[in-house]
Design an enzyme around this catalytic site. Structure first.
Site, PDB file in Angstrom:
ATOM      1  CB  CYS A 113      40.994  42.908  36.641  1.00  0.00           C
ATOM      2  SG  CYS A 113      41.074  44.691  36.909  1.00  0.00           S
ATOM      3  CG  HIS A 148      44.253  43.766  39.965  1.00  0.00           C
ATOM      4  ND1 HIS A 148      43.831  43.367  38.715  1.00  0.00           N
ATOM      5  CD2 HIS A 148      44.530  42.625  40.645  1.00  0.00           C
ATOM      6  CE1 HIS A 148      43.862  42.044  38.649  1.00  0.00           C
ATOM      7  NE2 HIS A 148      44.277  41.581  39.809  1.00  0.00           N
ATOM      8  CB  SER A 165      46.068  40.074  36.497  1.00  0.00           C
ATOM      9  OG  SER A 165      47.123  41.008  36.548  1.00  0.00           O
TER      10      SER A 165
END
Length: 191
Positions: A113, A148, A165
């Site tokens: 990511c 993330h 992702s």
């Protein structure tokens, strides 16, 4: 140029790489990379070329083109980073972010990511009509902490997101959210 699948199959069949267990530690990873680079008979992998976008294109089409470009990269499931992205939460210079993005483009290795956000920043660099904001999410599952990041992008008062992702609901968000909090709440529902 060979497909990524053909290259992966050729690498997987190298006798020097049989019996490896993942994730690899840093030294072993460098050794494996050296073995692969020393092989002159491997097929040449395709390179993902950044989209050439015109400011005359609609914001929606630019958003979709950048996301499609990022999704053309394979996701890095190895547990190791191929690119030095340490300190992503610190104030990094734009020069460093763009330098990493250029290396991602040049090497065409699988990404996570963080690298996807760097590519998003690289692809939107020449677009003065947009605003960008990286959004970091942290979660904890069974005592393990996970991070993330996605790139929120605002055009003409509407917001969307670019990213990558393992889960589809934690990356791309279509352009059209009215507020940043609406976008974040949409992500929150996915956790």
């Amino acid at each position: 140029m060979a497909s990524k699948k053909a290259v992966a199959e050729a690498i997987k069949n190298l006798p020097e790489l049989q019996g490896l267990t993942f994730p690899l530690d840093g030294d072993k990873l460098q050794e494996v990379i050296a073995v692969i680079k020393a092989k002159t008979d491997l097929p040449c992998p395709t390179r993902n070329e950044p989209p050439r976008l015109s400011l005359a294109s609609s914001p929606v089409s630019r958003h979709l083109a950048i996301q499609a470009y990022i999704e053309a990269y394979e996701y890095n499931f190895t547990g190791e980073n191929f690119f030095n992205v340490k300190g992503v939460r610190q104030n990094q210079s734009l020069f460093r972010v763009l330098d990493v993005a250029k290396r991602v483009i040049r090497e065409s290795l699988p990404i996570k990511c963080v690298e996807a956000v760097y590519l998003g920043i690289y692809c939107t660099q020449s677009m003065p009509d947009i605003e960008r904001l990286p959004i970091i999410f942290n979660s904890e599952i069974s005592g393990h902490r996970y991070g993330h990041i996605v790139l929120a992008v605002r055009y003409s008062g509407k917001i969307g997101a670019i990213g990558l992702s393992r889960r589809a609901d934690l990356m791309f968000k279509a352009w059209g959210f009215d507020t940043l909090s609406d976008l974040i709440l949409d992500y929150k529902q996915s956790y």
